[in-house]
Scaffold this motif. Structure first.
Motif, PDB file in Angstrom:
ATOM      1  N   LYS A 107       0.833  -1.209   0.000  1.00  0.00           N
ATOM      2  CA  LYS A 107       0.000   0.000   0.000  1.00  0.00           C
ATOM      3  C   LYS A 107       0.867   1.256   0.000  1.00  0.00           C
ATOM      4  O   LYS A 107       0.528   2.249  -0.657  1.00  0.00           O
ATOM      5  N   LEU A 108       1.974   1.215   0.722  1.00  0.00           N
ATOM      6  CA  LEU A 108       2.875   2.363   0.759  1.00  0.00           C
ATOM      7  C   LEU A 108       3.492   2.603  -0.613  1.00  0.00           C
ATOM      8  O   LEU A 108       3.580   3.746  -1.080  1.00  0.00           O
ATOM      9  N   TYR A 109       3.910   1.546  -1.275  1.00  0.00           N
ATOM     10  CA  TYR A 109       4.493   1.686  -2.617  1.00  0.00           C
ATOM     11  C   TYR A 109       3.472   2.227  -3.614  1.00  0.00           C
ATOM     12  O   TYR A 109       3.805   3.032  -4.486  1.00  0.00           O
ATOM     13  N   GLU A 110       2.240   1.805  -3.489  1.00  0.00           N
ATOM     14  CA  GLU A 110       1.202   2.230  -4.426  1.00  0.00           C
ATOM     15  C   GLU A 110       0.931   3.733  -4.343  1.00  0.00           C
ATOM     16  O   GLU A 110       0.623   4.369  -5.358  1.00  0.00           O
ATOM     17  N   ARG A 111       1.062   4.319  -3.159  1.00  0.00           N
ATOM     18  CA  ARG A 111       0.758   5.742  -3.042  1.00  0.00           C
ATOM     19  C   ARG A 111       1.999   6.631  -3.142  1.00  0.00           C
ATOM     20  O   ARG A 111       1.897   7.856  -3.052  1.00  0.00           O
ATOM     21  N   THR A 112       3.161   6.020  -3.332  1.00  0.00           N
ATOM     22  CA  THR A 112       4.405   6.781  -3.463  1.00  0.00           C
ATOM     23  C   THR A 112       4.715   7.024  -4.933  1.00  0.00           C
ATOM     24  O   THR A 112       4.630   6.122  -5.753  1.00  0.00           O
ATOM     25  N   ARG A 113       5.087   8.241  -5.249  1.00  0.00           N
ATOM     26  CA  ARG A 113       5.422   8.592  -6.630  1.00  0.00           C
ATOM     27  C   ARG A 113       6.895   8.330  -6.929  1.00  0.00           C
ATOM     28  O   ARG A 113       7.247   7.824  -7.981  1.00  0.00           O
ATOM     29  N   LEU A 114       7.789   8.724  -6.017  1.00  0.00           N
ATOM     30  CA  LEU A 114       9.218   8.533  -6.214  1.00  0.00           C
ATOM     31  C   LEU A 114       9.778   7.660  -5.103  1.00  0.00           C
ATOM     32  O   LEU A 114       9.718   8.024  -3.928  1.00  0.00           O
ATOM     33  N   VAL A 115      10.318   6.510  -5.500  1.00  0.00           N
ATOM     34  CA  VAL A 115      10.947   5.575  -4.562  1.00  0.00           C
ATOM     35  C   VAL A 115      12.440   5.553  -4.860  1.00  0.00           C
ATOM     36  O   VAL A 115      12.845   5.375  -6.006  1.00  0.00           O
ATOM     37  N   ARG A 116      13.239   5.754  -3.840  1.00  0.00           N
ATOM     38  CA  ARG A 116      14.685   5.633  -3.993  1.00  0.00           C
ATOM     39  C   ARG A 116      15.163   4.536  -3.062  1.00  0.00           C
ATOM     40  O   ARG A 116      14.855   4.546  -1.871  1.00  0.00           O
ATOM     41  N   VAL A 117      15.920   3.594  -3.612  1.00  0.00           N
ATOM     42  CA  VAL A 117      16.400   2.458  -2.814  1.00  0.00           C
ATOM     43  C   VAL A 117      17.906   2.336  -2.940  1.00  0.00           C
ATOM     44  O   VAL A 117      18.460   2.407  -4.043  1.00  0.00           O
ATOM     45  N   TYR A 118      18.540   2.185  -1.790  1.00  0.00           N
ATOM     46  CA  TYR A 118      19.962   1.836  -1.757  1.00  0.00           C
ATOM     47  C   TYR A 118      20.030   0.421  -1.219  1.00  0.00           C
ATOM     48  O   TYR A 118      19.641   0.144  -0.070  1.00  0.00           O
ATOM     49  N   ALA A 119      20.469  -0.514  -2.063  1.00  0.00           N
ATOM     50  CA  ALA A 119      20.519  -1.937  -1.704  1.00  0.00           C
ATOM     51  C   ALA A 119      21.959  -2.359  -1.468  1.00  0.00           C
ATOM     52  O   ALA A 119      22.740  -2.453  -2.414  1.00  0.00           O
ATOM     53  N   SER A 120      22.289  -2.623  -0.223  1.00  0.00           N
ATOM     54  CA  SER A 120      23.660  -3.004   0.123  1.00  0.00           C
ATOM     55  C   SER A 120      23.790  -4.474   0.488  1.00  0.00           C
ATOM     56  O   SER A 120      24.906  -4.992   0.608  1.00  0.00           O
ATOM     57  N   HIS A 121      22.651  -5.172   0.661  1.00  0.00           N
ATOM     58  CA  HIS A 121      22.694  -6.566   1.107  1.00  0.00           C
ATOM     59  C   HIS A 121      21.949  -7.521   0.187  1.00  0.00           C
ATOM     60  O   HIS A 121      22.469  -8.587  -0.146  1.00  0.00           O
ATOM     61  N   VAL A 122      20.712  -7.146  -0.185  1.00  0.00           N
ATOM     62  CA  VAL A 122      19.891  -8.011  -1.043  1.00  0.00           C
ATOM     63  C   VAL A 122      19.205  -7.164  -2.106  1.00  0.00           C
ATOM     64  O   VAL A 122      19.164  -5.938  -2.013  1.00  0.00           O
ATOM     65  N   MET A 123      18.661  -7.827  -3.119  1.00  0.00           N
ATOM     66  CA  MET A 123      17.967  -7.134  -4.192  1.00  0.00           C
ATOM     67  C   MET A 123      16.739  -6.388  -3.641  1.00  0.00           C
ATOM     68  O   MET A 123      16.050  -6.899  -2.754  1.00  0.00           O
ATOM     69  N   PRO A 124      16.428  -5.221  -4.177  1.00  0.00           N
ATOM     70  CA  PRO A 124      15.192  -4.536  -3.779  1.00  0.00           C
ATOM     71  C   PRO A 124      13.986  -5.423  -4.065  1.00  0.00           C
ATOM     72  O   PRO A 124      13.953  -6.137  -5.071  1.00  0.00           O
ATOM     73  N   GLY A 125      13.006  -5.382  -3.193  1.00  0.00           N
ATOM     74  CA  GLY A 125      11.854  -6.267  -3.319  1.00  0.00           C
ATOM     75  C   GLY A 125      11.134  -6.169  -4.645  1.00  0.00           C
ATOM     76  O   GLY A 125      10.690  -7.178  -5.201  1.00  0.00           O
ATOM     77  N   TYR A 126      10.999  -4.947  -5.196  1.00  0.00           N
ATOM     78  CA  TYR A 126      10.240  -4.779  -6.432  1.00  0.00           C
ATOM     79  C   TYR A 126      10.992  -5.283  -7.663  1.00  0.00           C
ATOM     80  O   TYR A 126      10.431  -5.310  -8.756  1.00  0.00           O
ATOM     81  N   LEU A 127      12.254  -5.696  -7.489  1.00  0.00           N
ATOM     82  CA  LEU A 127      13.019  -6.268  -8.590  1.00  0.00           C
ATOM     83  C   LEU A 127      13.291  -7.757  -8.395  1.00  0.00           C
ATOM     84  O   LEU A 127      13.963  -8.387  -9.204  1.00  0.00           O
ATOM     85  N   GLN A 128      12.766  -8.331  -7.336  1.00  0.00           N
ATOM     86  CA  GLN A 128      13.022  -9.739  -7.046  1.00  0.00           C
ATOM     87  C   GLN A 128      12.150 -10.654  -7.904  1.00  0.00           C
ATOM     88  O   GLN A 128      10.993 -10.347  -8.181  1.00  0.00           O
ATOM     89  N   THR A 129      12.707 -11.783  -8.301  1.00  0.00           N
ATOM     90  CA  THR A 129      11.937 -12.823  -8.979  1.00  0.00           C
ATOM     91  C   THR A 129      11.264 -13.694  -7.922  1.00  0.00           C
ATOM     92  O   THR A 129      11.654 -13.673  -6.741  1.00  0.00           O
ATOM     93  N   PRO A 130      10.245 -14.466  -8.310  1.00  0.00           N
ATOM     94  CA  PRO A 130       9.612 -15.363  -7.334  1.00  0.00           C
ATOM     95  C   PRO A 130      10.609 -16.323  -6.682  1.00  0.00           C
ATOM     96  O   PRO A 130      10.539 -16.574  -5.478  1.00  0.00           O
ATOM     97  N   GLY A 131      11.552 -16.843  -7.483  1.00  0.00           N
ATOM     98  CA  GLY A 131      12.528 -17.777  -6.929  1.00  0.00           C
ATOM     99  C   GLY A 131      13.438 -17.122  -5.903  1.00  0.00           C
ATOM    100  O   GLY A 131      13.704 -17.691  -4.839  1.00  0.00           O
TER     101      GLY A 131
END
Length: 284
Positions: A107-131
């Protein structure tokens, strides 16, 4: 080196303590008199008023009653709970599993216009594959001992990922190169995940930068804890034991400046693609 974003929580606690003190002063009673009316020690009154001890809902109600300000109790309790939500342990957030947390995040992602992510450990959730998401969340559930609703949480996460294809959302994504080489799942899972990064790069909503492991960091910015910025007004910082929400303007500015410096270290376009391809080839 790592920052530890607690000032937002401390500021909220201090603001609540200041409001309680104002109620006492407006009522014209001393700390000793308030303690007597509430049936606790003078030391407890002092600790609450100086934001040393976190007041419970019952403490706030007793304080307001002693100060003849019962009409203020509900607002103060709400403010106290809001401050409490700024630092939430994962075991509390995930006590019933990970699906509910994923739904709230969606819900938070849906209402946000600009998301900035710094990923230092794992892939950002919105770019993850199901596996990748299944392997990652399975490991987290096992480590934290949370109820196993991994498949349901992954389904929610995949639905959330649609935001990169829909609406006017924009995503500025910075990924440390080590994330490309840290295996989550087996070889096929990682190959699929890295291929998904390549597929996401041309999306109109996406700016994807990779920070090379060999990047010259002296005088710029060291690796930090993973964090996500939502419309420059809210930041979620992921620590090992807890999620911290940052909203204090001064602290927001620190993270925004850090993101800008990290963005200068990253490579984009062909440079980013080359690092991803290199990681794919290393799997063979």
């Amino acid at each position: 080196m790592s920052t530890f974003p607690t000032s937002s929580v401390q500021e909220a606690r201090a603001a609540l303590a200041a409001r309680l003190r104002e109620l006492r002063l407006d009522a014209g009673i001393t700390g000793k008199e308030l303690a007597c009316l509430c049936g606790w020690s003078v030391a407890k009154s002092s600790r609450i008023e100086n934001a040393v001890t976190v007041a419970s809902d019952a403490d706030i109600r007793a304080w307001c009653t002693a100060c003849r300000a019962d009409d203020q109790a509900a607002d103060l309790i709400a403010a106290n709970r809001q401050a409490d939500s700024m630092y939430l342990q994962w075991k509390r957030l995930q006590r019933t599993g990970m699906k509910q947390l994923a739904e709230t995040s969606a819900k938070l992602y849906e209402r946000t216009r600009l998301v900035r992510v710094y990923a230092s450990h794992v892939m950002p959730g919105y770019l993850q594959t199901p596996g990748y998401a299944t392997a990652l969340l399975g490991t987290i559930a096992g480590f934290r001992g949370t109820p196993d609703d991994v498949s349901e949480a992954v389904e929610v996460r995949m639905r959330r990922a649609r935001v990169i294809h829909e609406g006017d959302h924009r995503f500025a994504t910075l990924i440390e190169e080590n994330v490309l080489n840290h295996r989550v799942g087996d070889q096929d899972v990682m190959a699929g995940q890295l291929g998904n990064l390549l597929a996401a790069m041309p999306l109109p909503s996406m700016s994807l930068g990779i920070i090379p492991a060999a990047a010259e960091r002296e005088g710029t910015m060291w690796p930090l804890e993973q964090f996500t910025v939502f419309d420059d007004t809210r930041i979620h910082v992921e620590l090992l034991a807890a999620k911290v929400t940052v909203t204090a303007p001064g602290e927001l500015d620190i993270y925004l400046r850090a993101f800008a410096r990290l963005a200068e270290l990253a490579v984009y376009g062909p440079g980013a693609r080359a690092l991803i391809v290199k990681a794919i080839e290393a799997l063979r």
